[in-house]
Design an enzyme around this catalytic site. Sequence first.
Site, mmCIF file in Angstrom:
data_model
loop_
_atom_site.group_PDB
_atom_site.id
_atom_site.type_symbol
_atom_site.label_atom_id
_atom_site.label_comp_id
_atom_site.label_asym_id
_atom_site.label_seq_id
_atom_site.Cartn_x
_atom_site.Cartn_y
_atom_site.Cartn_z
ATOM 1 N N HIS A 20 78.362 65.523 30.437
ATOM 2 C CA HIS A 20 78.589 64.295 29.725
ATOM 3 C C HIS A 20 80.370 64.359 29.548
ATOM 4 O O HIS A 20 80.971 63.125 29.859
ATOM 5 C CB HIS A 20 78.415 64.363 28.261
ATOM 6 N N LYS A 69 63.750 59.380 17.315
ATOM 7 C CA LYS A 69 63.933 60.619 18.003
ATOM 8 C C LYS A 69 64.242 61.803 17.000
ATOM 9 O O LYS A 69 65.174 61.500 16.374
ATOM 10 C CB LYS A 69 65.034 60.509 19.075
ATOM 11 N N ARG A 91 71.969 61.336 37.294
ATOM 12 C CA ARG A 91 72.071 62.555 37.840
ATOM 13 C C ARG A 91 71.314 62.472 39.241
ATOM 14 O O ARG A 91 71.572 63.357 39.834
ATOM 15 C CB ARG A 91 71.514 63.529 36.738
ATOM 16 N N SER A 99 70.773 68.003 28.139
ATOM 17 C CA SER A 99 70.793 68.592 26.532
ATOM 18 C C SER A 99 69.607 69.256 26.225
ATOM 19 O O SER A 99 69.613 70.401 25.928
ATOM 20 C CB SER A 99 70.998 67.417 25.630
#
Length: 157
Positions: A16, A40, A89, A127
């Site tokens: 990030h 979430k 990614r 994460s």
Amino acid sequence: MKALYPGSFDPLTFGHLDLIERGCALFGHVLVAVLKNPGKTATFNIDTRLEQIKNATNHLKKVEVISFEGLTVNCAKQHNADLILRGLRAMSDFEYELQIAHTNRSLNSLYETVFLVTEAHHSFLSSSLVKEVARFGGETKHMVPEGVAKDLRRLFN
Ligand code: ADP
């Protein structure tokens, strides 16, 4: 130009941070927007995540950090952003990111999403992976800023 970089950042990783730094170099300003997502369950609360990002971006004068609720395009409009910044990614990110970018354009065609491809040595970072490592006592210093590594140790020790 001002780029809005929205995400969960639960927690911030070097991937990030790399995107924020490169976004600054490209666009001038980056507004990092931490999503308060009721759907979430987060590991770190919003205030902690804001603090983690602020500490890690202290050296960058053109970065602002906020939290937001609701639609990303509304956040972009409210804060006078020019574009939405996201990272890619691997191919596995692509389908999801494409869907979000199309959705955002359908809601407000003013906002283009610009994707930056991750630095190769950060492309494995996420994460959730970082939390998995920390949960089992692994070292995360090479994955996340020092403050985040400390928070992870405190949480899982
Ligand atoms: P979200 O829940 O919105 O996907 P994340 O915090 O997981 O929030 O990710 C925010 C953005 O940062 C996404 O565009 C994601 O692809 C990107 N990102 C996540 N990890 C990395 C990384 N290691 N390198 C570059 N970009 C990343």
